[in-house]
Design an enzyme around this catalytic site. Structure first.
Site, PDB file in Angstrom:
ATOM      1  N   CYS A  48      -1.623  68.994 -34.474  1.00  0.00           N
ATOM      2  CA  CYS A  48      -1.678  70.229 -33.559  1.00  0.00           C
ATOM      3  C   CYS A  48      -2.207  71.526 -34.300  1.00  0.00           C
ATOM      4  CB  CYS A  48      -0.897  70.502 -32.352  1.00  0.00           C
ATOM      5  SG  CYS A  48      -1.332  71.689 -31.438  1.00  0.00           S
ATOM      6  N   CYS A  51       0.178  74.403 -33.113  1.00  0.00           N
ATOM      7  CA  CYS A  51       1.806  74.658 -33.703  1.00  0.00           C
ATOM      8  C   CYS A  51       2.032  73.709 -34.842  1.00  0.00           C
ATOM      9  CB  CYS A  51       2.702  74.273 -32.276  1.00  0.00           C
ATOM     10  SG  CYS A  51       2.518  72.652 -32.017  1.00  0.00           S
ATOM     11  N   CYS A  97      -0.702  68.928 -26.391  1.00  0.00           N
ATOM     12  CA  CYS A  97       0.557  68.886 -27.089  1.00  0.00           C
ATOM     13  C   CYS A  97       1.886  69.127 -26.368  1.00  0.00           C
ATOM     14  CB  CYS A  97       0.239  70.066 -28.292  1.00  0.00           C
ATOM     15  SG  CYS A  97       1.678  70.075 -29.603  1.00  0.00           S
ATOM     16  N   CYS A 100       3.372  72.552 -27.685  1.00  0.00           N
ATOM     17  CA  CYS A 100       2.984  74.077 -27.310  1.00  0.00           C
ATOM     18  C   CYS A 100       1.894  74.052 -26.066  1.00  0.00           C
ATOM     19  CB  CYS A 100       2.322  74.729 -28.587  1.00  0.00           C
ATOM     20  SG  CYS A 100       0.456  73.784 -28.961  1.00  0.00           S
ATOM     21  N   CYS A 120      -9.448  60.593 -26.651  1.00  0.00           N
ATOM     22  CA  CYS A 120     -10.703  61.154 -26.932  1.00  0.00           C
ATOM     23  C   CYS A 120     -10.376  62.504 -27.162  1.00  0.00           C
ATOM     24  CB  CYS A 120     -11.626  61.038 -26.066  1.00  0.00           C
ATOM     25  SG  CYS A 120     -13.402  61.294 -26.520  1.00  0.00           S
TER      26      CYS A 120
END
Length: 135
Positions: A48, A51, A97, A100, A120
């Site tokens: 991510c 984070c 995510c 976060c 995707c």
């Protein structure tokens, strides 16, 4: 359970580029075939961008022909969360995510075996960490 990363909008804006902020915090989408990782074939982990949590592995990445990085599964069942997205007069499943809440993209049920899923994902929501152990 993953500990949630929480920041103010000002902190997110300071940390992320304008494009990363638009995609991850405002649920934006980059243009097809424009992102950094849609055609990446290197081995490693996709984290991510907000984070640094590990989200996807190159082991589950495949060429879906859509112009976005596509994966048939996240690195673990608790790496990402999903919710219904009814924006733009469509019914889709948003992926974000789990650490976060950063918007990653959408998941569809038209992917390859073994899951049949196509995550995707926007390149702007990811940071690729190359596996250097094979060097």
């Amino acid at each position: 359970m993953t500990e949630r990363v929480q920041k103010t909008e000002a902190e997110w804006r300071e940390q992320l580029t304008p494009e990363q902020y638009r995609v991850t915090r405002k649920k934006g989408t980059e243009r097809a075939f424009s992102g950094e990782y849609w055609d990446n074939k290197e081995h490693g982990i996709y984290r991510c961008v907000a984070c640094d949590a590990p989200l996807y592995s190159s082991e589950t990445k495949y060429d879906s022909g859509t112009g976005w990085p596509s994966f048939w599964a996240p690195v673990s069942d608790d790496a990402v969360e999903t919710e219904e997205d009814r924006s733009f007069f469509m019914r889709r499943t948003e992926v974000h995510c789990a650490s976060c809440g950063a918007h990653q993209g959408h998941v569809f049920n038209d992917g390859p075996a073994p899951t049949g899923q196509r995550h995707c994902i926007n390149s702007a929501s990811l940071r690729f960490e190359k596996d250097t152990s094979e060097a």
